[in-house]
Design a protein around this motif. Structure first.
Motif, PDB file in Angstrom:
ATOM      1  N   LYS A  63       0.841  -1.186   0.000  1.00  0.00           N
ATOM      2  CA  LYS A  63       0.000   0.000   0.000  1.00  0.00           C
ATOM      3  C   LYS A  63       0.883   1.244   0.000  1.00  0.00           C
ATOM      4  O   LYS A  63       1.583   1.547   0.946  1.00  0.00           O
ATOM      5  N   ARG A  64       0.825   1.992  -1.092  1.00  0.00           N
ATOM      6  CA  ARG A  64       1.527   3.267  -1.212  1.00  0.00           C
ATOM      7  C   ARG A  64       0.815   4.071  -2.280  1.00  0.00           C
ATOM      8  O   ARG A  64       0.316   3.506  -3.257  1.00  0.00           O
ATOM      9  N   ALA A  65       0.780   5.385  -2.118  1.00  0.00           N
ATOM     10  CA  ALA A  65       0.115   6.233  -3.106  1.00  0.00           C
ATOM     11  C   ALA A  65       0.714   5.988  -4.486  1.00  0.00           C
ATOM     12  O   ALA A  65       1.919   6.068  -4.677  1.00  0.00           O
ATOM     13  N   GLY A  66      -0.152   5.630  -5.437  1.00  0.00           N
ATOM     14  CA  GLY A  66       0.298   5.386  -6.800  1.00  0.00           C
ATOM     15  C   GLY A  66       0.885   4.010  -7.011  1.00  0.00           C
ATOM     16  O   GLY A  66       1.309   3.673  -8.112  1.00  0.00           O
ATOM     17  N   CYS A  67       0.903   3.177  -5.958  1.00  0.00           N
ATOM     18  CA  CYS A  67       1.495   1.835  -6.089  1.00  0.00           C
ATOM     19  C   CYS A  67       0.724   0.879  -5.191  1.00  0.00           C
ATOM     20  O   CYS A  67       1.136   0.619  -4.073  1.00  0.00           O
ATOM     21  N   ALA A 225      12.625  18.887  -8.794  1.00  0.00           N
ATOM     22  CA  ALA A 225      13.885  18.621  -9.488  1.00  0.00           C
ATOM     23  C   ALA A 225      14.755  17.609  -8.767  1.00  0.00           C
ATOM     24  O   ALA A 225      15.618  16.972  -9.380  1.00  0.00           O
ATOM     25  N   GLU A 226      14.525  17.411  -7.459  1.00  0.00           N
ATOM     26  CA  GLU A 226      15.463  16.613  -6.663  1.00  0.00           C
ATOM     27  C   GLU A 226      14.864  15.380  -6.012  1.00  0.00           C
ATOM     28  O   GLU A 226      15.599  14.488  -5.579  1.00  0.00           O
ATOM     29  N   ARG A 227      13.544  15.297  -5.928  1.00  0.00           N
ATOM     30  CA  ARG A 227      12.962  14.187  -5.175  1.00  0.00           C
ATOM     31  C   ARG A 227      12.981  12.888  -5.971  1.00  0.00           C
ATOM     32  O   ARG A 227      13.133  12.891  -7.195  1.00  0.00           O
ATOM     33  N   ASP A 228      12.817  11.763  -5.251  1.00  0.00           N
ATOM     34  CA  ASP A 228      12.694  10.473  -5.910  1.00  0.00           C
ATOM     35  C   ASP A 228      11.263   9.968  -5.731  1.00  0.00           C
ATOM     36  O   ASP A 228      10.351  10.773  -5.534  1.00  0.00           O
ATOM     37  N   LYS A 229      11.038   8.659  -5.767  1.00  0.00           N
ATOM     38  CA  LYS A 229       9.689   8.114  -5.711  1.00  0.00           C
ATOM     39  C   LYS A 229       9.238   7.751  -4.305  1.00  0.00           C
ATOM     40  O   LYS A 229       8.180   7.167  -4.129  1.00  0.00           O
ATOM     41  N   GLY A 230      10.035   8.056  -3.305  1.00  0.00           N
ATOM     42  CA  GLY A 230       9.677   7.682  -1.944  1.00  0.00           C
ATOM     43  C   GLY A 230       8.566   8.537  -1.372  1.00  0.00           C
ATOM     44  O   GLY A 230       8.227   9.596  -1.905  1.00  0.00           O
ATOM     45  N   PRO A 231       7.960   8.095  -0.246  1.00  0.00           N
ATOM     46  CA  PRO A 231       6.875   8.840   0.387  1.00  0.00           C
ATOM     47  C   PRO A 231       7.388  10.109   1.040  1.00  0.00           C
ATOM     48  O   PRO A 231       8.566  10.208   1.403  1.00  0.00           O
TER      49      PRO A 231
END
Length: 257
Positions: A63-67, A225-231
Motif C-alpha cells: 500500500k503506497r500512493a500510486g502503487c 527537481a530533486e525528489r525520488d519516488k519515496g513517500p
C-alpha cells in the motif's frame, strides 16, 4: 485441505512508525513475535520482518500512493482468510493504522466476520518527521494548533480542507501530497501567503531521508527537481522557521533579491 490453526483466529493492527524500525512500539514488537502471518505494506521497514517467528508467513500487500500491489478489498479478504487458516495475523502498516491508513476499514471487516481485532497504535509521520527535523507542529509564538490533511480524496480531487487550511494560522501537515505540491502551494499563494515557510520531508527517518526548507512560492520547483519516488510529507507554517537550515536559506534568498 488446510489444517485448523493451533490458536483461534485473531488480528492485530500494528503501526510500524514512520520508517526507522526503532520507532515501533514494544507492544508492536510483541505482536510480531507471536505472528503466524504478517501482511506488510510498502511503508513499513522490512527489518521488522526479522522480528517474526521462523514459521511466520510474510505477505507483501504493497500500500503506497500510486502503487497498490493489492486493492483494499483484497487485503480485507486476505486478513480474514489467513486468520481463519493460520491463527494470529499481524497487519503491519506504516505510521499509525488510523491516520489515513484505512485501519478502521480493516478492523470493521474482520470483526464483521467474527474475528477479534487488537489495535497497536503507531507513531505517525505527521508529527514525528517534523520533530526529527527540530520543527514542533505547535510552539508558543509560532502556532497554537496543527492540521493533518491528506491531499487526495476518494474521487481523486484535492481535499476541500486544503482550501480552508490555506486561510488558517495553524501549522498544516499534508500527507500523500508530493505529486501535487505545486497545486497545494498555489492555494496558499492565492491567499497571499507565498512567503510562508515551507518544508518537505521525503523518506523520513530512513537512511535516504531528504529535507527541503524554503517558502511556499519557491519550494515546489526545488523538490520536483530533486525528489525520488519515496513517500513524503509537506509542512506549511511559521514553525518551519525552527529548522536549523532555515536561517541559511533566508540569508541566501535575501542576498539574491
Amino acid at each position: 485441505m488446510s489444517s485448523s490453526p493451533a490458536a483461534p483466529a485473531r488480528v492485530t493492527l500494528v503501526g510500524a512508525g514512520p520508517g526507522d524500525p526503532d520507532l515501533i512500539t514494544r507492544r508492536g514488537l510483541r505482536a510480531l513475535a507471536t505472528a503466524d502471518v504478517v501482511l506488510y505494506d510498502a511503508l513499513s521497514s522490512n527489518d521488522l520482518l526479522d522480528e517474526t517467528p521462523a514459521h511466520c508467513q510474510r505477505i507483501f500487500v504493497g500500500k503506497r500512493a500510486g502503487c497498490h500491489y493489492k486493492k483494499q478489498e483484497e487485503i480485507n479478504e486476505l486478513i480474514v482468510s489467513t486468520a481463519r487458516e493460520y491463527g494470529h495475523v499481524v497487519r503491519l502498516k506504516g505510521g499509525d493504522p488510523f491516520v489515513f491508513g484505512r485501519g478502521q476499514e480493516e478492523k470493521a471487516y474482520a470483526e464483521a466476520h467474527g474475528i477479534p481485532v487488537e489495535v497497536v497504535p503507531g507513531i505517525s509521520s505527521c508529527i514525528s518527521l517534523p520533530e526529527l527535523q527540530g520543527v514542533a507542529p505547535t510552539s508558543r509564538g509560532y502556532a497554537d494548533s496543527f492540521w493533518v490533511i491528506t491531499a487526495h480524496t476518494r474521487d481523486g480531487g484535492l481535499s476541500d480542507d486544503l482550501f480552508r487550511a490555506a486561510r488558517s494560522g495553524a501549522t498544516v501537515i499534508i500527507l500523500m501530497g508530493l505529486g501535487r505540491l505545486d497545486q497545494i502551494c498555489a492555494l496558499w499563494d492565492a491567499e497571499g501567503r507565498g512567503e510562508l515557510p515551507a518544508m518537505v520531508i521525503q523518506n523520513g527517518s530512513r537512511p535516504n531521508e531528504k529535507c527541503w526548507v524554503g517558502t511556499v512560492n519557491d519550494i515546489a520547483a526545488r523538490v520536483a527537481a530533486e525528489r525520488d519516488k519515496g513517500p513524503g510529507i509537506i509542512v506549511l507554517g511559521e514553525t518551519v522557521r525552527q529548522h536549523a537550515d532555515f536561517g541559511a536559506y533566508r540569508a541566501i534568498h535575501t542576498s539574491q533579491l
